[in-house]
Design an enzyme around this catalytic site. Sequence first.
Site, PDB file in Angstrom:
ATOM      1  N   GLU A 105     -53.697  22.068 -50.451  1.00  0.00           N
ATOM      2  CA  GLU A 105     -52.573  22.721 -51.111  1.00  0.00           C
ATOM      3  C   GLU A 105     -52.943  23.224 -52.499  1.00  0.00           C
ATOM      4  O   GLU A 105     -53.707  22.582 -53.209  1.00  0.00           O
ATOM      5  CB  GLU A 105     -51.431  21.717 -51.288  1.00  0.00           C
ATOM      6  CG  GLU A 105     -50.999  21.126 -49.988  1.00  0.00           C
ATOM      7  CD  GLU A 105     -49.873  20.117 -50.160  1.00  0.00           C
ATOM      8  OE1 GLU A 105     -49.466  19.544 -49.163  1.00  0.00           O
ATOM      9  OE2 GLU A 105     -49.426  19.923 -51.306  1.00  0.00           O
ATOM     10  N   CYS A 124     -52.489  24.900 -59.888  1.00  0.00           N
ATOM     11  CA  CYS A 124     -52.822  23.498 -59.639  1.00  0.00           C
ATOM     12  C   CYS A 124     -53.727  23.455 -58.402  1.00  0.00           C
ATOM     13  O   CYS A 124     -53.306  23.853 -57.311  1.00  0.00           O
ATOM     14  CB  CYS A 124     -51.520  22.740 -59.399  1.00  0.00           C
ATOM     15  SG  CYS A 124     -51.757  21.030 -58.967  1.00  0.00           S
ATOM     16  N   CYS A 131     -57.209  11.929 -50.041  1.00  0.00           N
ATOM     17  CA  CYS A 131     -57.651  11.118 -51.183  1.00  0.00           C
ATOM     18  C   CYS A 131     -57.768   9.678 -50.722  1.00  0.00           C
ATOM     19  O   CYS A 131     -56.939   9.188 -49.950  1.00  0.00           O
ATOM     20  CB  CYS A 131     -56.654  11.211 -52.333  1.00  0.00           C
ATOM     21  SG  CYS A 131     -57.167  10.247 -53.784  1.00  0.00           S
ATOM     22  N   CYS A 135     -52.511   5.767 -53.928  1.00  0.00           N
ATOM     23  CA  CYS A 135     -51.355   5.488 -54.801  1.00  0.00           C
ATOM     24  C   CYS A 135     -50.083   5.589 -53.951  1.00  0.00           C
ATOM     25  O   CYS A 135     -49.932   6.518 -53.156  1.00  0.00           O
ATOM     26  CB  CYS A 135     -51.310   6.469 -55.964  1.00  0.00           C
ATOM     27  SG  CYS A 135     -52.836   6.462 -56.929  1.00  0.00           S
ATOM     28  N   CYS A 138     -47.694   8.747 -53.870  1.00  0.00           N
ATOM     29  CA  CYS A 138     -48.354  10.051 -53.714  1.00  0.00           C
ATOM     30  C   CYS A 138     -48.501  10.410 -52.238  1.00  0.00           C
ATOM     31  O   CYS A 138     -49.074   9.637 -51.463  1.00  0.00           O
ATOM     32  CB  CYS A 138     -49.726   9.988 -54.382  1.00  0.00           C
ATOM     33  SG  CYS A 138     -50.740  11.435 -54.063  1.00  0.00           S
ATOM     34  N   CYS A 369     -47.854  16.863 -55.060  1.00  0.00           N
ATOM     35  CA  CYS A 369     -49.162  16.646 -54.464  1.00  0.00           C
ATOM     36  C   CYS A 369     -49.095  16.162 -53.008  1.00  0.00           C
ATOM     37  O   CYS A 369     -48.542  15.123 -52.716  1.00  0.00           O
ATOM     38  CB  CYS A 369     -49.808  15.604 -55.372  1.00  0.00           C
ATOM     39  SG  CYS A 369     -51.348  14.951 -54.933  1.00  0.00           S
TER      40      CYS A 369
HETATM   41  N1  SAH Z   1     -56.079  12.187 -58.359  1.00  0.00           N
HETATM   42  C1  SAH Z   1     -55.770  12.688 -59.649  1.00  0.00           C
HETATM   43  C2  SAH Z   1     -55.259  14.114 -59.627  1.00  0.00           C
HETATM   44  C3  SAH Z   1     -54.309  14.501 -58.547  1.00  0.00           C
HETATM   45  S1  SAH Z   1     -52.698  13.791 -58.663  1.00  0.00           S
HETATM   46  C4  SAH Z   1     -54.789  11.752 -60.340  1.00  0.00           C
HETATM   47  O1  SAH Z   1     -54.274  10.858 -59.701  1.00  0.00           O
HETATM   48  O2  SAH Z   1     -54.586  11.931 -61.538  1.00  0.00           O
HETATM   49  C5  SAH Z   1     -52.013  14.606 -60.075  1.00  0.00           C
HETATM   50  C6  SAH Z   1     -50.883  13.877 -60.731  1.00  0.00           C
HETATM   51  O3  SAH Z   1     -49.729  13.865 -59.875  1.00  0.00           O
HETATM   52  C7  SAH Z   1     -51.206  12.414 -61.035  1.00  0.00           C
HETATM   53  O4  SAH Z   1     -50.791  12.055 -62.330  1.00  0.00           O
HETATM   54  C8  SAH Z   1     -50.403  11.708 -59.957  1.00  0.00           C
HETATM   55  O5  SAH Z   1     -50.158  10.380 -60.300  1.00  0.00           O
HETATM   56  C9  SAH Z   1     -49.166  12.562 -59.870  1.00  0.00           C
HETATM   57  N2  SAH Z   1     -48.341  12.355 -58.671  1.00  0.00           N
HETATM   58  C10 SAH Z   1     -48.737  11.989 -57.452  1.00  0.00           C
HETATM   59  N3  SAH Z   1     -47.676  11.875 -56.619  1.00  0.00           N
HETATM   60  C11 SAH Z   1     -46.589  12.194 -57.344  1.00  0.00           C
HETATM   61  C12 SAH Z   1     -45.194  12.253 -57.057  1.00  0.00           C
HETATM   62  N4  SAH Z   1     -44.716  11.960 -55.847  1.00  0.00           N
HETATM   63  N5  SAH Z   1     -44.353  12.591 -58.060  1.00  0.00           N
HETATM   64  C13 SAH Z   1     -44.837  12.898 -59.301  1.00  0.00           C
HETATM   65  N6  SAH Z   1     -46.130  12.868 -59.623  1.00  0.00           N
HETATM   66  C14 SAH Z   1     -47.009  12.508 -58.665  1.00  0.00           C
HETATM   67 FE1  SF4 Z   2     -55.254  10.203 -55.071  1.00  0.00          FE
HETATM   68 FE2  SF4 Z   2     -52.700  10.813 -55.208  1.00  0.00          FE
HETATM   69 FE3  SF4 Z   2     -53.601   8.633 -56.438  1.00  0.00          FE
HETATM   70 FE4  SF4 Z   2     -54.246  11.075 -57.401  1.00  0.00          FE
HETATM   71  S1  SF4 Z   2     -52.194  10.181 -57.290  1.00  0.00           S
HETATM   72  S2  SF4 Z   2     -55.609   9.322 -57.063  1.00  0.00           S
HETATM   73  S3  SF4 Z   2     -54.377  12.218 -55.468  1.00  0.00           S
HETATM   74  S4  SF4 Z   2     -53.590   8.979 -54.231  1.00  0.00           S
END
Ligand code: SAH
Ligand code: SF4
Length: 379
Positions: A105, A124, A131, A135, A138, A369
């Site tokens: 994406e 973005c 990944c 998390c 996410c 994301c």
């Molecule tokens: N892996 C990297 C970059 C991709 S995620 C990281 O984790 O930083 C980019 C940002 O989006 C991160 O700060 C992540 O925590 C946030 N993010 C992921 N899922 C999200 C969600 N459902 N709502 C808001 N932010 C989110």
């Molecule tokens: Fe991976 Fe999503 Fe965590 Fe970023 S926020 S490290 S993309 S699992």
Amino acid sequence: MTTFANSPDRFASDRPSILDFGKEDLEKLVVELGEPAYRARQVWKSLYGSLAPSFADMTTLAKSLRGKLEQAYTVSDIETAVHDRSRDASTDKLLFRLRDGELIETVLMRYAADDHRKSRKTVCVSTQAGCALGCTFCATGQQGFRRQLSSGEIVAQVIEMERLARAEDDAEIAAGRRTRGERQGVTNVVFMGMGEPLANYDNTLAAVRVLNDEQGLHIGARHITISTVGLPRQIERLAGEDLQVNLAVSLHAADDRTRAETMPINRRHPIGELLEACRAYVDRTKRRIFFEYVLLRDQNDSTAQAAKLGRLLQGMLCHVNLIPVNPTGAGPYARPQRETSAAFQETLARHGVPSTVRTEKGIDINAGCGQLRARALIG
Ligand code: SAH
Ligand code: SF4
């Protein structure tokens, strides 16, 4: 608005993509093809200046070189599978299909000028298909790791968005709302799409160098932000690169217990170790670090947690981005009330820690994301 696209034939190619070559490698390649090295610069400008979609379109090149390139390489590795636009037309989200069928994406966000900043268009980009870091809030993390993206696949996402942005500039010029000198294209790139950029370190950095190059897309390093889950060794390594890019660190909690509840990485690299690497980064680069803090209702959004975060970051050259969570299909998380976010921000301010509550974009098109891929696979 959603547009679905079909696969063009050119995509069936198994030739390597020319976008995977850095500037020096491209020069070597051109010499190996029996051509003078300066022609590499013409190829580079065609790719990243004129955005030629194929070798046949590189009309500034000698025909013989075009032919040789065509036989051995392709220009791009990605094609649009889905194109969504938010109702307010501020955000486009594209789902790209890679050559092996993987889906990634990319989002384009349009920001109007305000009192502090000029108008801008931010892309973005994704750095991995999926990944591995899991998390819990996410959508990408919930889909698991598929593979690394090549540098060309990262850059290709920006090229596609630059085409859109240039077409918009041209439409505004034709309508008399913008002059030719005010062409803007993509102004900013954030590595905040699918995947962990610092777990794909070399390809991410190679992509940054291509995006930043003066004879190509020329996106200023200060307009590029790499977001990381917080990998201490890679943050230290990044500090040693001669690059002026911004670093954003996803913190999302101020104590190890809370952070480990949503971010499994915290068991391997707890907050103390992470912040030590962050402090070393600031010392060495003299650059401010951005901390991302996703606000999850009743999980990490209390004023007590804000105070803890304030104490943790007090005195550090940093800025906190507070992001009300974009709820995903599977996750149990809700956004905090507006007053809760405001109270959180005030508490940080009392500790002398500056922060912004991030404006939301593209909620109606699942611009968070990993969410569009999840939806496309569900059908
Ligand atoms: N892996 C990297 C970059 C991709 S995620 C990281 O984790 O930083 C980019 C940002 O989006 C991160 O700060 C992540 O925590 C946030 N993010 C992921 N899922 C999200 C969600 N459902 N709502 C808001 N932010 C989110
Ligand atoms: Fe991976 Fe999503 Fe965590 Fe970023 S926020 S490290 S993309 S699992």
